[in-house]
Design a protein around this motif. Structure first.
Motif, PDB file in Angstrom:
ATOM      1  N   ILE A   1      46.447  43.494  40.635  1.00  0.00           N
ATOM      2  CA  ILE A   1      47.111  42.429  39.874  1.00  0.00           C
ATOM      3  C   ILE A   1      46.206  41.917  38.757  1.00  0.00           C
ATOM      4  O   ILE A   1      46.665  41.636  37.641  1.00  0.00           O
ATOM      5  CB  ILE A   1      47.552  41.308  40.826  1.00  0.00           C
ATOM      6  CG1 ILE A   1      48.615  41.862  41.788  1.00  0.00           C
ATOM      7  CG2 ILE A   1      48.103  40.108  40.057  1.00  0.00           C
ATOM      8  CD1 ILE A   1      48.940  40.954  42.947  1.00  0.00           C
TER       9      ILE A   1
ATOM     10  N   GLN B   1      48.399  40.736  35.304  1.00  0.00           N
ATOM     11  CA  GLN B   1      49.670  40.141  35.727  1.00  0.00           C
ATOM     12  C   GLN B   1      49.534  38.705  36.237  1.00  0.00           C
ATOM     13  O   GLN B   1      50.248  38.283  37.137  1.00  0.00           O
ATOM     14  CB  GLN B   1      50.323  41.024  36.796  1.00  0.00           C
ATOM     15  CG  GLN B   1      50.637  42.420  36.285  1.00  0.00           C
ATOM     16  CD  GLN B   1      51.497  43.210  37.236  1.00  0.00           C
ATOM     17  OE1 GLN B   1      52.633  42.847  37.533  1.00  0.00           O
ATOM     18  NE2 GLN B   1      50.966  44.318  37.733  1.00  0.00           N
TER      19      GLN B   1
ATOM     20  N   PHE C   1      52.682  37.222  38.282  1.00  0.00           N
ATOM     21  CA  PHE C   1      52.460  36.965  39.699  1.00  0.00           C
ATOM     22  C   PHE C   1      52.755  35.509  40.040  1.00  0.00           C
ATOM     23  O   PHE C   1      53.479  35.209  40.997  1.00  0.00           O
ATOM     24  CB  PHE C   1      51.012  37.306  40.065  1.00  0.00           C
ATOM     25  CG  PHE C   1      50.642  36.966  41.479  1.00  0.00           C
ATOM     26  CD1 PHE C   1      51.029  37.787  42.526  1.00  0.00           C
ATOM     27  CD2 PHE C   1      49.917  35.818  41.759  1.00  0.00           C
ATOM     28  CE1 PHE C   1      50.694  37.470  43.841  1.00  0.00           C
ATOM     29  CE2 PHE C   1      49.573  35.492  43.060  1.00  0.00           C
ATOM     30  CZ  PHE C   1      49.963  36.325  44.105  1.00  0.00           C
TER      31      PHE C   1
ATOM     32  N   ALA D   1      50.066  39.287  47.634  1.00  0.00           N
ATOM     33  CA  ALA D   1      49.782  40.338  46.649  1.00  0.00           C
ATOM     34  C   ALA D   1      50.607  41.588  46.956  1.00  0.00           C
ATOM     35  O   ALA D   1      51.203  42.199  46.055  1.00  0.00           O
ATOM     36  CB  ALA D   1      48.293  40.668  46.647  1.00  0.00           C
TER      37      ALA D   1
END
Length: 263
Positions: A40, A45, A49, A103
């Motif tokens: 991530i 992101q 996220f 995640a």
């Protein structure tokens, strides 16, 4: 709500359980958790996220991946950290375990299983720091960043084969591309961990570049010698980019040569 900073702080629950003599399955589970956190970050992101977990449907069961093997180990990893979350040694470990679970849920729910699998291959190959784009000139990179509706943050890009950070503050719309030392640190560590052995030698850089471009299925990385100096040839399959980096960059010699006035 889980934030990007929570992912950064979740690594200790993995490190505490990592050991050299651990069972292979546990090593794979812990490695998958580590890679999910790093994926991530590396793909920039942050806002995607954090926005995902503001949505009311973020806790719905994610769609099933077509990759049965990957799906099985993601499920095993989730069960491992669900147990740690529900039977924690501390409140901090419960929060760290939940961050890992979030995640994985984000990756699954946004349909990024294939991209994540490719990122794991990148990590397994001990390839250079992940990049999301490459540009020939600073002007090209600046134009891309200025026109991008949702710039990746944090992330690395290459500008003339030099590593730069992508920085984007959504509240102020501040956008910057500062240089970083990620490659320098990577090369220095790589030189310590393995003995560089060139797979090919060339008199001139142009010859080495042509050879690397001609490889139909290049490795993620390979050592070559150019004019007596070792270079790391790198392939970034996610952006279809190939580059050669002098090993001298690890101690700053390449940077000194660029800044020095001609003889």
């Amino acid at each position: 709500m889980t934030r990007l900073s929570d992912l950064a702080n979740a690594h200790p629950v993995i490190g505490k359980r990592w050991s050299q003599d651990q069972p292979p399955e546990q090593a794979r589970i812990l490695g998958l958790a580590r890679d999910a956190l790093d994926f991530i970050f590396a793909t920039g992101q942050r806002y995607g996220f954090e926005d995902f977990f503001k949505r009311p449907d973020s806790r719905r069961p994610p769609p099933r991946s077509d990759n049965a093997g990957q799906r099985e180990f993601m499920d095993r990893t989730k069960r491992f950290f669900e147990k740690l979350r529900d039977e924690p040694e501390s409140a901090e470990e419960a929060a760290q375990s939940q961050a890992i679970l979030d995640a994985i849920r984000y990756i699954e729910s946004t349909g990024q299983q294939d991209a994540f699998a490719a990122f794991q291959e990148h990590v397994e190959a001990n390839a250079p720091p992940y990049v999301v784009a490459s540009f020939d000139t600073r002007e090209d990179a600046e134009a891309w960043l200025a026109s991008h509706p949702h710039p990746p943050d944090p992330a690395n890009v290459l500008i003339a084969n030099e590593y730069h950070d992508v920085f984007h503050d959504r509240e102020t719309n501040l956008r910057r591309l500062p240089r970083n030392r990620a490659l320098k640190w990577y090369l220095a560590e790589l030189e310590q961990k393995e003995r560089p052995v060139a797979v090919a030698s060339f008199e001139r850089r142009e010859e080495a570049d042509a050879w690397w471009r001609a490889q139909a299925e290049p490795a993620r990385r390979a050592w070559v010698r150019v004019g007596g100096e070792l270079h790391l040839a790198v392939y970034y399959p996610n952006i279809h980019h190939r580059a050669l980096f002098p090993l001298s960059m690890s101690n700053g010699q390449e940077e000194v040569r660029r800044k020095s006035p001609p003889g």
